[in-house]
Design a protein around this motif. Structure first.
Motif, PDB file in Angstrom:
ATOM      1  N   ARG A  30       0.810  -1.115  -0.024  1.00  0.00           N
ATOM      2  CA  ARG A  30       0.116   0.171   0.177  1.00  0.00           C
ATOM      3  C   ARG A  30       0.928   1.120   0.049  1.00  0.00           C
ATOM      4  N   ALA A  31       0.258   2.315  -0.456  1.00  0.00           N
ATOM      5  CA  ALA A  31       0.920   3.631  -0.419  1.00  0.00           C
ATOM      6  C   ALA A  31       0.061   4.777  -0.622  1.00  0.00           C
ATOM      7  N   GLN A  32       0.671   5.778  -0.084  1.00  0.00           N
ATOM      8  CA  GLN A  32      -0.533   7.107  -0.050  1.00  0.00           C
ATOM      9  C   GLN A  32       0.192   8.285  -0.389  1.00  0.00           C
ATOM     10  N   ALA A  33      -0.545   9.240  -1.052  1.00  0.00           N
ATOM     11  CA  ALA A  33      -0.059  10.617  -1.365  1.00  0.00           C
ATOM     12  C   ALA A  33      -1.078  11.583  -0.978  1.00  0.00           C
ATOM     13  N   PRO A  34      -0.626  12.542  -0.076  1.00  0.00           N
ATOM     14  CA  PRO A  34      -1.605  13.612   0.438  1.00  0.00           C
ATOM     15  C   PRO A  34      -1.963  14.575  -0.621  1.00  0.00           C
ATOM     16  N   VAL A  60       0.912   5.304  -7.069  1.00  0.00           N
ATOM     17  CA  VAL A  60       1.300   3.936  -7.898  1.00  0.00           C
ATOM     18  C   VAL A  60       2.610   3.515  -7.757  1.00  0.00           C
ATOM     19  N   ALA A  61       3.365   4.322  -7.879  1.00  0.00           N
ATOM     20  CA  ALA A  61       4.911   4.326  -7.940  1.00  0.00           C
ATOM     21  C   ALA A  61       5.463   3.683  -6.578  1.00  0.00           C
ATOM     22  N   ASP A  62       5.031   4.324  -5.656  1.00  0.00           N
ATOM     23  CA  ASP A  62       5.473   3.758  -4.347  1.00  0.00           C
ATOM     24  C   ASP A  62       4.856   2.549  -3.959  1.00  0.00           C
ATOM     25  N   CYS A  63       3.480   1.987  -4.263  1.00  0.00           N
ATOM     26  CA  CYS A  63       2.620   0.824  -3.921  1.00  0.00           C
ATOM     27  C   CYS A  63       3.653  -0.482  -4.615  1.00  0.00           C
ATOM     28  N   LEU A  64       4.232  -0.116  -5.794  1.00  0.00           N
ATOM     29  CA  LEU A  64       4.759  -0.869  -6.525  1.00  0.00           C
ATOM     30  C   LEU A  64       6.412  -1.124  -6.394  1.00  0.00           C
ATOM     31  N   ARG A  65       6.771  -0.289  -5.547  1.00  0.00           N
ATOM     32  CA  ARG A  65       8.304  -0.303  -5.403  1.00  0.00           C
ATOM     33  C   ARG A  65       8.883  -1.434  -5.406  1.00  0.00           C
ATOM     34  N   ASP A  66       8.472  -2.241  -4.666  1.00  0.00           N
ATOM     35  CA  ASP A  66       9.202  -3.964  -4.537  1.00  0.00           C
ATOM     36  C   ASP A  66       8.229  -4.886  -5.345  1.00  0.00           C
ATOM     37  N   THR A  67       7.581  -4.290  -6.347  1.00  0.00           N
ATOM     38  CA  THR A  67       6.789  -5.601  -7.278  1.00  0.00           C
ATOM     39  C   THR A  67       7.202  -5.338  -8.607  1.00  0.00           C
ATOM     40  N   ASP A  68       7.412  -6.514  -9.224  1.00  0.00           N
ATOM     41  CA  ASP A  68       7.534  -6.675 -10.784  1.00  0.00           C
ATOM     42  C   ASP A  68       6.104  -6.349 -11.251  1.00  0.00           C
ATOM     43  N   PRO A  69       6.140  -5.052 -12.118  1.00  0.00           N
ATOM     44  CA  PRO A  69       4.968  -4.683 -12.629  1.00  0.00           C
ATOM     45  C   PRO A  69       4.019  -5.598 -13.525  1.00  0.00           C
ATOM     46  N   ARG A  70       4.795  -6.483 -14.103  1.00  0.00           N
ATOM     47  CA  ARG A  70       4.265  -7.428 -14.918  1.00  0.00           C
ATOM     48  C   ARG A  70       3.223  -8.583 -14.085  1.00  0.00           C
ATOM     49  N   LEU A 226       1.639   5.582 -16.690  1.00  0.00           N
ATOM     50  CA  LEU A 226       1.600   5.389 -15.297  1.00  0.00           C
ATOM     51  C   LEU A 226       2.655   4.380 -14.747  1.00  0.00           C
ATOM     52  N   PRO A 227       3.844   5.079 -15.047  1.00  0.00           N
ATOM     53  CA  PRO A 227       5.057   3.997 -14.381  1.00  0.00           C
ATOM     54  C   PRO A 227       4.924   3.648 -12.969  1.00  0.00           C
ATOM     55  N   PRO A 228       5.346   2.564 -12.607  1.00  0.00           N
ATOM     56  CA  PRO A 228       6.158   1.617 -13.301  1.00  0.00           C
ATOM     57  C   PRO A 228       5.258   0.653 -14.298  1.00  0.00           C
ATOM     58  N   LEU A 229       3.677   0.852 -14.083  1.00  0.00           N
ATOM     59  CA  LEU A 229       3.374   0.019 -15.061  1.00  0.00           C
ATOM     60  C   LEU A 229       3.385   0.297 -16.650  1.00  0.00           C
ATOM     61  N   THR A 230       3.563  -0.725 -17.354  1.00  0.00           N
ATOM     62  CA  THR A 230       3.852  -0.892 -18.645  1.00  0.00           C
ATOM     63  C   THR A 230       2.661  -0.113 -19.365  1.00  0.00           C
ATOM     64  N   ASP A 231       2.924   0.567 -20.594  1.00  0.00           N
ATOM     65  CA  ASP A 231       1.819   0.986 -21.227  1.00  0.00           C
ATOM     66  C   ASP A 231       1.062  -0.410 -21.808  1.00  0.00           C
ATOM     67  N   GLY A 232      -0.131  -0.110 -21.783  1.00  0.00           N
ATOM     68  CA  GLY A 232      -0.877  -1.111 -22.093  1.00  0.00           C
ATOM     69  C   GLY A 232      -1.552  -2.032 -20.886  1.00  0.00           C
ATOM     70  N   THR A 233      -1.307  -1.698 -19.814  1.00  0.00           N
ATOM     71  CA  THR A 233      -1.971  -2.396 -18.711  1.00  0.00           C
ATOM     72  C   THR A 233      -3.309  -2.397 -18.746  1.00  0.00           C
ATOM     73  N   PRO A 234      -4.223  -3.117 -18.484  1.00  0.00           N
ATOM     74  CA  PRO A 234      -5.670  -2.954 -18.569  1.00  0.00           C
ATOM     75  C   PRO A 234      -6.347  -2.346 -17.554  1.00  0.00           C
ATOM     76  N   LEU A 235      -7.182  -1.318 -17.576  1.00  0.00           N
ATOM     77  CA  LEU A 235      -8.119  -0.758 -16.598  1.00  0.00           C
ATOM     78  C   LEU A 235      -9.251  -1.359 -16.763  1.00  0.00           C
ATOM     79  N   LEU A 236      -9.553  -1.901 -15.514  1.00  0.00           N
ATOM     80  CA  LEU A 236     -10.600  -3.009 -15.454  1.00  0.00           C
ATOM     81  C   LEU A 236     -11.947  -2.456 -14.742  1.00  0.00           C
ATOM     82  N   ALA A 237     -12.007  -1.501 -13.919  1.00  0.00           N
ATOM     83  CA  ALA A 237     -13.125  -1.089 -13.264  1.00  0.00           C
ATOM     84  C   ALA A 237     -12.827   0.288 -12.856  1.00  0.00           C
ATOM     85  N   VAL A 238     -13.986   1.060 -12.861  1.00  0.00           N
ATOM     86  CA  VAL A 238     -14.065   2.442 -12.303  1.00  0.00           C
ATOM     87  C   VAL A 238     -15.341   2.617 -11.434  1.00  0.00           C
TER      88      VAL A 238
END
Length: 490
Positions: A30-34, A60-70, A226-238
Motif C-alpha cells: 500500500r501507499a498514500q500521497a496527500p 502507484v510508483a510507491d505501491c509497486l516499489r518492490d513489485t514486478d509490474p508484470r 503511469l509508471p512503473p506499469l507498462t503502457d497497455g496495462t488493462p484498466l478493469l473497473a472504475v
C-alpha cells in the motif's frame, strides 16, 4: 510473483491511496500521497488538479516499489465524485483549480432555478435535489469564469467532468466517464443512463465538453503514462468512492446500509428502482451492463468537523476523539453547517452553530459535541432509510468505539464496524477481480462479513427522543440563522 494481482487506486478528497491485492484478495502493498485543499473565499473549496494527477502517479510508483509490474493483471480506480475539473482536450492541462464537492459557489444559481420552478423536474430526472454539492452548478460556474460564451466548450476544445473523467482522459487518452460518477453530476437522466439535453440546456453545459458514459467495467482503453506499469496495462473497473465502499460491503444485499465516515459521510443502500425517495438521493451505484440503483444521503461535514476543531484548539483529531470518549457534552451542541447541511434537509444556507456552552465548558466537552454531531447527522439520514436492518461502517472515524456505540444508541440500529479501512480501493479491486475470475460474489459476501464488530443500541426510546430533540432544536436554529443572514438574491 506469478499469480495475478490487482492494483487499486482510490483518489479521495484528502489523499490518493494505492493498494495491491493478490489473488486471494489480501493486501500485499500500500501507499498514500496527500492532497491539499484550499479555501480562497467563503464557501469556496478548491484543489490543484495537476497535483491530484501527480499524487496518483506517486501512489502507484510507491505501491509497486518492490513489485514486478508484470504481476499486475489490471488496475481498478475509485474517485471522489461530485468534484469538477476543467481541462484542455488537446493537452490535458487543467484550465482552473478543481472545484471540490463541498464548494458552494452554485448557491445563487440554484436559487434562481428554484424560483423558476425547475427544481422538481431536476429531481425527477436525476434523483438528486437541486443543491450546490452536485456537479452541474460547479460546471456552469467554471464555464462562466473561463468560457463565458461557451465557444471552446461547444467545440470540445475544453473538457469538463468529474475526477474519474479527468483521470480517464489523462491516463488513457479517451474522453470517457463512468456511469455512477456521471449520475452525480445532475446532468444524467436516470431513466436513460445518458446525458439529458434538457438538463444540459438548463445548466448551460455543452454536451461536447462532456465525456462519453460507459459502465463501471468499461470497456476502457489500456493505460499509458503511469509508471512503473507498462503502457497497455488493462484498466478493469472504475467506481465512485462511496459506491466502491458499498460494493466492498457486498451492499447488493437488501437491508445493508453502508456508512462511510470520512471528510463528509455517505450513507447508502441499494434500491430496487430509480424512483425518487424523500430526503435522500437516488443514484447509480455501479453498472456491469445493467445499472444497480441506490438511495444515498450525504452529510457534508463529519471528519472535517474534527479536523477543524483540532486546528482551532491546536491539537489533533485523534486527541479530540480520545478526550470525547470519556466526556459528557451535557447541553453543548455543535451544528457543523460548514457550507450548509446536506441530507435529509438539503439547506445550503444553514450556518454553523455552537450552543449550550459557558465559561465552564472545556476542551473535552467541545470534543464530545463534535463527535456527537457526526452521530446525530447520520442518525437523521438513517431515519430516511426505513428498511435499514444493519449499518456497516467504514472510514477513519469508524475506528472510534465511542462514536460507533453512540451511532447505534441514537439511531436505534445495530452498527457493525469492519476492520478494513480502505474500503473504496478494496471495492474497486473486488469488481475488477470478478471480471478476472479471481473470486465470486459469494466469496465477496463472506469476505465482507468476516471480523465484523457489532455495536447494539443501549438507549431506551425516551433517552433517544430527548437527545435527538435537543439536536433538532439547534439544527433548526442553524437553518433559521442562515436564512436571515443570507438573503436570497432577487
Amino acid at each position: 510473483m506469478t499469480e495475478p494481482h490487482v492494483l487499486a487506486v482510490d483518489q479521495g478528497t484528502g489523499s490518493t491511496k494505492a493498494l495491491l491485492l493478490n489473488a486471494a484478495g489480501a493486501v500485499v502493498s500500500r501507499a498514500q500521497a496527500p492532497l491539499a485543499q484550499y479555501h480562497p473565499g467563503p464557501g469556496l473549496v478548491e484543489q490543484d488538479a495537476a497535483a491530484l494527477l501527480a499524487g496518483v502517479r506517486t501512489a502507484v510508483a510507491d505501491c509497486l516499489r518492490d513489485t514486478d509490474p508484470r504481476a499486475v493483471a489490471g488496475l481498478a480506480l475509485s474517485t471522489q465524485r461530485e468534484s469538477v475539473v476543467l481541462w484542455e482536450a488537446a493537452t490535458g492541462r487543467p484550465v482552473a483549480p478543481l472545484v471540490g464537492w463541498q464548494d458552494q459557489r452554485g448557491t445563487d444559481r440554484a436559487d434562481r432555478l428554484v424560483r423558476a420552478g425547475a427544481d422538481e423536474e431536476i429531481r425527477r430526472r436525476t434523483g438528486l435535489p437541486l443543491d450546490p454539492m452536485f456537479s452541474a452548478l460547479k460546471m456552469a460556474a467554471l464555464l462562466d469564469a473561463h468560457d463565458p460564451a461557451r465557444a471552446r466548450s461547444r467545440t470540445g476544445a475544453l473538457r469538463l467532468g468529474t475526477v474519474d473523467a479527468y483521470l480517464l482522459h489523462t491516463l488513457t487518452g479517451s474522453p470517457l466517464t463512468e456511469i455512477g460518477n456521471a449520475s452525480r453530476t445532475q446532468l444524467l437522466d436516470l431513466a436513460t443512463g445518458d446525458w439529458d439535453d434538457g438538463l444540459l440546456a438548463l445548466f448551460d453545459v455543452p454536451r461536447a465538453a462532456l465525456s462519453r458514459i460507459v459502465p463501471s467495467t468499461g470497456p476502457f482503453p489500456a493505460l499509458r503514462g503511469l509508471p512503473p506499469l507498462t503502457d497497455g496495462t488493462p484498466l478493469l473497473a472504475v467506481l465512485g468512492d462511496s459506491h466502491a465502499a458499498l460494493f466492498a460491503h457486498a451492499g447488493w444485499r437488501p437491508g445493508t446500509v453502508k456508512a462511510t465516515y470520512g471528510t463528509g459521510s455517505s450513507v447508502m443502500t441499494t434500491a430496487a428502482s430509480p424512483a425518487p425517495a424523500d430526503g435522500v438521493c437516488t443514484t447509480i451505484a455501479w453498472s456491469t451492463g445493467r445499472p444497480a440503483y441506490a438511495h444515498e444521503a450525504n452529510v457534508r461535514s463529519t471528519g472535517r468537523t474534527l479536523t477543524w476543531l483540532a486546528d482551532l484548539l491546536g491539537t489533533s483529531p485523534e486527541e479530540l476523539i480520545r478526550a470525547a470518549a470519556g466526556a459528557d457534552a451535557g447541553d453543548v451542541t455543535l451544528v457543523p453547517a460548514f457550507g450548509g447541511v446536506g441530507a435529509p434537509w438539503w439547506d445550503a444556507r444553514a450556518v454553523p452553530v455552537l450552543a449550550g456552552f459557558g465559561l465552564e465548558t472545556g476542551r473535552a466537552q467541545l470534543a464530545c459535541a463534535a463527535l456527537e454531531s457526526v452521530a446525530f447527522q447520520v442518525a437523521d439520514v438513517l431515519a430516511a432509510l426505513p428498511d435499514a436492518r444493519q449499518v456497516v461502517a467504514d472510514g477513519g472515524l469508524s475506528r472510534s468505539d465511542a462514536l460507533m456505540q453512540l451511532q447505534a444508541d441514537v439511531s436505534g440500529v445495530p452498527v457493525a464496524r469492519t476492520p478494513q479501512h480502505e474500503l473504496s480501493a478494496a471495492g474497486a479491486a473486488h469488481l475488477a477481480g470478478l471480471g478476472l475470475g479471481l473470486w465470486t460474489t459469494g466469496d465477496l459476501e463472506k469476505r465482507a462479513d468476516s471480523d465484523l464488530r457489532t455495536h447494539t443500541p443501549a438507549w431506551d426510546d425516551a433517552r433517544r427522543a430527548d437527545t435527538l430533540a435537543r439536536w433538532h432544536r439547534r439544527l433548526g436554529a442553524a437553518r433559521d440563522l442562515g436564512t436571515r443572514a443570507q438573503p436570497r438574491t432577487p
